[in-house]
Design an enzyme around this catalytic site. Sequence first.
Site, PDB file in Angstrom:
ATOM      1  N   LYS A  13      -2.128 -10.713   7.988  1.00 21.19           N
ATOM      2  CA  LYS A  13      -2.665 -12.159   8.031  1.00 21.19           C
ATOM      3  C   LYS A  13      -1.560 -12.964   7.682  1.00 21.19           C
ATOM      4  CE  LYS A  13      -6.085 -11.875   4.867  1.00 21.19           C
ATOM      5  NZ  LYS A  13      -5.672 -10.292   4.549  1.00 21.19           N
ATOM      6  N   ARG A  88     -13.590 -14.937   0.266  1.00 20.14           N
ATOM      7  CA  ARG A  88     -13.684 -13.412   0.251  1.00 20.14           C
ATOM      8  C   ARG A  88     -15.147 -13.040   0.511  1.00 20.14           C
ATOM      9  NH1 ARG A  88      -9.210 -10.394  -1.031  1.00 20.14           N
ATOM     10  NH2 ARG A  88      -7.202 -11.773  -1.623  1.00 20.14           N
ATOM     11  N   ARG A 127       5.123  -0.417   1.495  1.00 22.24           N
ATOM     12  CA  ARG A 127       5.426  -1.747   1.497  1.00 22.24           C
ATOM     13  C   ARG A 127       6.467  -1.785   0.224  1.00 22.24           C
ATOM     14  NH1 ARG A 127       1.450  -6.773   1.758  1.00 22.24           N
ATOM     15  NH2 ARG A 127       0.607  -5.961  -0.523  1.00 22.24           N
ATOM     16  N   ARG A 154       4.745  -3.304  -5.463  1.00 27.36           N
ATOM     17  CA  ARG A 154       3.884  -4.288  -6.329  1.00 27.36           C
ATOM     18  C   ARG A 154       2.910  -3.365  -7.067  1.00 27.36           C
ATOM     19  NH1 ARG A 154       1.232  -8.608  -2.348  1.00 27.36           N
ATOM     20  NH2 ARG A 154      -0.809  -7.677  -3.323  1.00 27.36           N
ATOM     21  N   ARG A 165      -9.657  -1.573  -2.741  1.00 26.49           N
ATOM     22  CA  ARG A 165      -9.462  -2.786  -2.596  1.00 26.49           C
ATOM     23  C   ARG A 165     -10.193  -2.950  -0.970  1.00 26.49           C
ATOM     24  NH1 ARG A 165      -3.231  -4.355  -2.513  1.00 26.49           N
ATOM     25  NH2 ARG A 165      -3.872  -6.247  -1.730  1.00 26.49           N
TER      26      ARG A 165
END
Length: 207
Positions: A13, A88, A127, A154, A165
Amino acid sequence: MNIVLLGAPGAGKGTQAAKLIEEYGLTHISTGDMLRAAVKEGTELGLQAKKYMDAGDLVPDDVIIGLVTERLSQPDTANGFILDGFPRTTAQAVALDAELGKLERPLDAALLIDVKPEVIVNRLCSRRMCRECGYIGSVADAVCPVCGGEMYQRDDDNEATVRNRLDVYEKSTSPLIDYYRGCDLLVSIDGDRDVDVVYADVKEALQ
C-alpha cells in the site's frame, strides 16, 4: 481525490501511495507512520500504542480516530488525501464517514491492494528499514542504498507477529471490503505483481 487504501500489512500500500502522491499531489496520511513517530518520541500515545503494535494487535479505535480526525483538519489535506492504515474496522469506517461528512469532503474511492497471505509473510520477514531515512529494503541491503544508514528489522517483522497481524486483518479488517463494496467505492487491484504493473492498473481504475 480522497482515497482510502486497503490491504493486509505488507501488501504494498505504501509503495502505491507514494506513486499516487508524486503524480497527483495528494497528502499521504499513514496511521502507521504517525504511531511509529509517537513511539520513537516516547509520547503518551506512543507508549500506549507500542504494546499493541509489538504484539501485532490493533490500536484501540478511540486513539486512532482522534489522531486521524486531527490530521484531516490540517490545511495540507484540502487538495486530496490518501488514508493508509485507517480505517481497519467497519466501526472506524462509519466514524470516518461521519467526520468527512462534517468536513464536506467525502471519499472518492476505497482502493484494495490484494496479495496472498504467504507472499506477505515472505515479504515482511525479509524486510529491512533504514534507521536514518526510513528507506524500506530487504536482507540483501547491508547498508541503506539511499543514505548509507544502518538497516534493521522492525520488532513486528518476525513470522509469528506477521501471521498474527494477518489473522487480525482477516477477522477485523476484511469486512471493510464488503462495506465499501456496498457503498460502491471499492476498487480491487491484484498486488502480487511488479510494482509498476500494479500502479498502471491503479491509475486506470481511479481514472
